[in-house]
Enzyme design. Structure first.
Site, short mmCIF file in Angstrom:
data_model
loop_
_atom_site.label_atom_id
_atom_site.label_comp_id
_atom_site.label_asym_id
_atom_site.label_seq_id
_atom_site.Cartn_x
_atom_site.Cartn_y
_atom_site.Cartn_z
N ASP A 26 0.86 -1.18 0.00
CA ASP A 26 0.00 0.00 0.00
C ASP A 26 0.90 1.24 0.00
O ASP A 26 2.13 1.17 0.13
CB ASP A 26 -0.98 -0.02 1.17
CG ASP A 26 -2.21 0.83 0.87
OD1 ASP A 26 -2.16 1.64 -0.08
OD2 ASP A 26 -3.22 0.71 1.58
C1 BGC Z 1 -5.16 3.09 0.11
C2 BGC Z 1 -5.35 2.05 -0.97
C3 BGC Z 1 -5.19 2.67 -2.33
C4 BGC Z 1 -3.83 3.34 -2.40
C5 BGC Z 1 -3.53 3.94 -3.75
C6 BGC Z 1 -3.93 3.94 -0.11
O1 BGC Z 1 -3.91 5.04 0.71
O2 BGC Z 1 -5.10 2.45 1.36
O3 BGC Z 1 -6.61 1.46 -0.83
O4 BGC Z 1 -5.35 1.71 -3.33
O5 BGC Z 1 -3.79 4.36 -1.44
O6 BGC Z 1 -4.25 5.08 -3.99
#
Ligand code: BGC
Length: 727
Positions: free
Chosen positions: A260
């Site tokens: 993530d």
């Molecule tokens: C979130 C994810 C997301 C990623 C990319 C993160 O802050 O937890 O769910 O896919 O950002 O935008």
């Protein structure tokens, strides 16, 4: 040259910088989903030091950067472009929690497919979806992004979404790679506070939080994203046991694991790594292939390699998985196929129609006293009030990065279009969050002029989703005072009040439910919200959504879910020393599965055949459903089971199936639900699946309220014994 050899030859020729580039994903800066870290990526792409991008869309932009990678980098490896295609792309469908309310696998797959098509036309090749975190805590804002409270439901959604996003062939120009996230047990963050530490039992992990991910893997999901959180002190991004051993070795997942946003660097904040190099080492060893936004692999792995903390073979294995995914996506052979041609107007119009019908079906009619809905033809003057009545841009909800708010339809516009002959009066009364109550009197005046009052209340779009936990998951700002004033005035005048709730979670609003004549959960319904709401209010669509999360009557009941175990002192009002509150009942205000329609359904004649079953058998559950109402409508029937005596205490209700039936007024039909007996096995004392002989209750009905379920039984038999005669 066959495909494998192309990848192997590339790996042989790649420098360390180029290898780490393939393990790096960086934001292109077109949309922001976390702390802004990256600057201009152009030179890094040309140097082969960035192999993957996120937050970039639009075929022109994507192809421009793709061209840099293909034509100007030494090895010409295509970029992988990923985006948060969470509930639609430009055309928005309901937020996932709202879509879960459809209980319709075909619809779940179809919206995913349409979203993927639209995103693919924007040059995107990977969707950070589906989000599969089971949530039993409405305080947690990310409940909006997920499947709700039940693991079995989560598993059905997982399968449908992966099929929809990826299609049969990942290399097709309309297919995207799906990313099942956030692995795993992100939902039970302490006290519902986003990103907080998680500490749950291994049984809970396996019974509740893993099944949706196992289903995604079974459906062939291309990638998985570990959660930001830790599980009992081990951050998921560094969790060797759950990533390398369980995902890769046991479940056989050989796709890509993408961290993530900045999660590898955050291993330092978790307190398990002292520097970026250690953080990168932990993540790589656990099996994380792509570092999103932390630059930990680029900056940290060279030192780790030199120190012998990681091996080149480990780096190569990750690079191989990334290149294999790029190959499966057809990026080597046709890097510009996604976004090669703009979509036709007809395709976009069809998608809007789908968005409207899905949105209408996601609405959950929580209460409808005296059949106040659908609105009677005699309602000629309608007051449409509240901070969300004319708020088209809020309708998209959280995670609508590429959504086009200018095209969203709000409630006011939807009702005006649907009821051209009616007079529609409007005033907001109060803001969503503001303290100013000076607009209330204007709405009270409208009450006098109107035949019915539609109150549009709830949260702003950005009050759910990531980093949006709420200790008071109720109506924010001055909305309670506003709604109470309107209800009091309407009651004095004898006018009905319909409350529509916009929310990314169940809201704790027992006072409103008690007093309003009708209440609808409209979640965030997406681009066509207002039209869909008008369809339901006017009766052109009979509501059929069913809530995928329990609605608490008090915040103190949270976490709240139907799949609880009885405990040694189950609630019993005649005994003081029982598991119950002194001040509120144990039951939620609305149980999982609750949702009314404009029909009136009665269930009867539950039949379970055969009465005995062995592990390989299929049990058939039949029930008669009668529509005693005056309108055509669709009923959803749930199948629960309860294993009353087992080696390990089982939940009071376990969801194992659902079915739908549409019936004309006065019509009766029979619904058949299939239950493979193997689904009645559970994790035994050693957490291994066991199939225990004995009696299982089969409970069928409209929601997870035991008092409303028809009960039958089936006798499970060990495989080596003949059926027992009951005489
Ligand atoms: C979130 C994810 C997301 C990623 C990319 C993160 O802050 O937890 O769910 O896919 O950002 O935008």
């Amino acid at each position: 040259m066959d495909h494998m050899s192309r990848i192997e030859m590339l790996i042989r020729d790649m420098t360390l910088v180029e290898k780490l580039g393939q393990l790096t994903m960086t934001a292109a800066g077109y949309a922001v989903t976390g702390p802004v870290i990256a600057g201009d990526s152009t030179d890094a792409i040309k140097a082969g030091a960035i192999g993957n991008l996120l937050n970039l869309f639009g075929a022109g932009h994507v192809h421009e950067l793709q061209r840099l990678a293909i034509e100007e980098s030494r090895l010409g490896i295509p970029l992988l472009i990923a985006f948060d295609v969470i509930h639609g792309h430009r055309t928005l469908f309901p937020v996932p929690l709202g879509e879960a309310a459809l209980f319709d696998p075909d619809a779940w797959a179809l919206t995913a497919r349409e979203a993927s098509r639209e995103a693919a036309a924007d040059g995107i090749a990977m969707a950070f979806a589906p989000m599969l975190d089971v949530s039993r805590d409405p305080r947690w804002g990310r409940s909006a992004e997920g499947p709700g409270e039940d693991p079995w439901l989560g598993a059905q959604i997982a399968g449908a979404k992966v099929r929809g996003i990826q299609g049969d062939d990942l290399s097709a120009g309309e297919a995207l790679a799906a990313v099942a996230k956030h692995y795993c047990a992100y939902g039970p963050v302490t006290a519902g506070r986003d990103y907080a530490s998680v500490d749950i039992s291994e049984r809970c992990l396996h019974e509740v939080h893993l099944p949706p991910f196992a289903a995604a893997i079974a459906a062939g999901v291309a990638a998985i994203m570990p959660a930001f959180t830790d599980l009992a002190g081990i951050p998921m991004t560094a969790h060797v046991g759950l990533l390398r051993r369980l995902l890769r070795d046991q479940l056989g997942f050989d796709g890509v694991i993408v961290s993530d946003y900045n999660a590898i660097a955050e291993l330092m904040r978790h307190g398990v790594a002292a520097n970026l190099s250690q953080a990168a080492t932990l993540a790589l060893k656990a099996g994380v292939d792509i570092d999103m936004m932390a630059n930990a692999y680029r900056l940290g792995l060279p030192a780790a390699l030199q120190a012998g903390a990681v091996t080149m073979a480990e780096i190569d294995a990750a690079v191989r998985r990334v290149l294999t995914l790029k190959e499966r996506l057809g990026l080597f052979d046709q890097p510009y196929q996604r976004g090669a041609a703009p979509e036709s107007g007809a395709a976009r119009a069809d998608r809007r129609r789908l968005a409207r019908s899905v949105a209408a079906r996601a609405i959950v009619l929580l209460k409808n006293a005296n059949d106040v809905l659908p609105l009677a033809p005699s309602v000629r003057r309608l007051a449409v009030a509240g901070p969300l009545a004319d708020a088209p841009s809020e309708m998209g909800g959280p995670w609508s990065l590429a959504g086009e708010p200018a095209t969203h339809v709000g409630v006011l516009a939807g009702l005006r279009a649907a009821l051209p002959e009616s007079e529609i009066l409007h005033a907001s009364g109060v803001g969503i969050l503001a303290d100013d109550v000076s607009g209330i009197p204007q709405v009270l005046d409208l009450c006098a002029a109107a035949d019915a009052i539609i109150l549009c209340l709830g949260e702003a779009a950005d009050m759910s989703g990531e980093a949006a936990s709420r200790a008071h998951p109720d109506l924010p700002g001055q909305q309670r005072a506003f709604a109470q004033a309107v209800i009091d005035r309407a009651r004095m005048l004898g006018k009905p009040v319909v409350a529509i709730l916009f929310c990314g979670r169940p809201l704790v609003v027992p006072w409103l439910v008690e007093q309003a004549d009708a209440v609808l959960a409209a979640w965030f319904l997406g681009s066509e919200a207002g039209n869909a709401i008008a369809d339901v209010l006017t009766g052109s669509v009979s509501p059929s959504g069913r809530t995928p999360m329990s609605w608490p009557r008090a915040t103190g009941q949270i976490p709240i879910f139907f799949g609880q175990r009885p405990g040694g002192r189950p609630a019993d009002s005649s005994d003081h020393f029982r598991s119950r509150y002194l001040d509120v009942p144990n039951e939620p205000l609305f149980p999982f599965g609750h949702g009314l329609s404009y029909g009136r359904f009665a269930l009867s004649k539950l039949r379970v055949t055969p009465p005995h079953a062995r592990q390989g058998d299929l049990i058939e559950v039949r029930v008669d459903v009668a529509n005693d109402g005056a309108r055509i409508a669709q009923e959803t029937v749930f199948l629960f089971t309860h294993d009353r005596i087992a080696t390990v205490a089982r939940p009071l209700l376990e969801l194992k199936g659902f079915g739908k039936i549409e019936l004309q007024p006065g019509e009766t039909g029979t619904l058949t639900l299939s239950l493979p007996a193997s689904e009645l096995s559970f994790l035994g004392l050693d957490l291994q699946p066991v199939f225990e002989p004995g009696e299982i209750e089969i409970l069928v009905g409209p929601c997870a309220d035991r008092s409303r379920l028809l009960v039958g039984t089936v006798q499970l038999l060990a495989d080596d014994r003949p059926p027992v005669c009951s005489s």
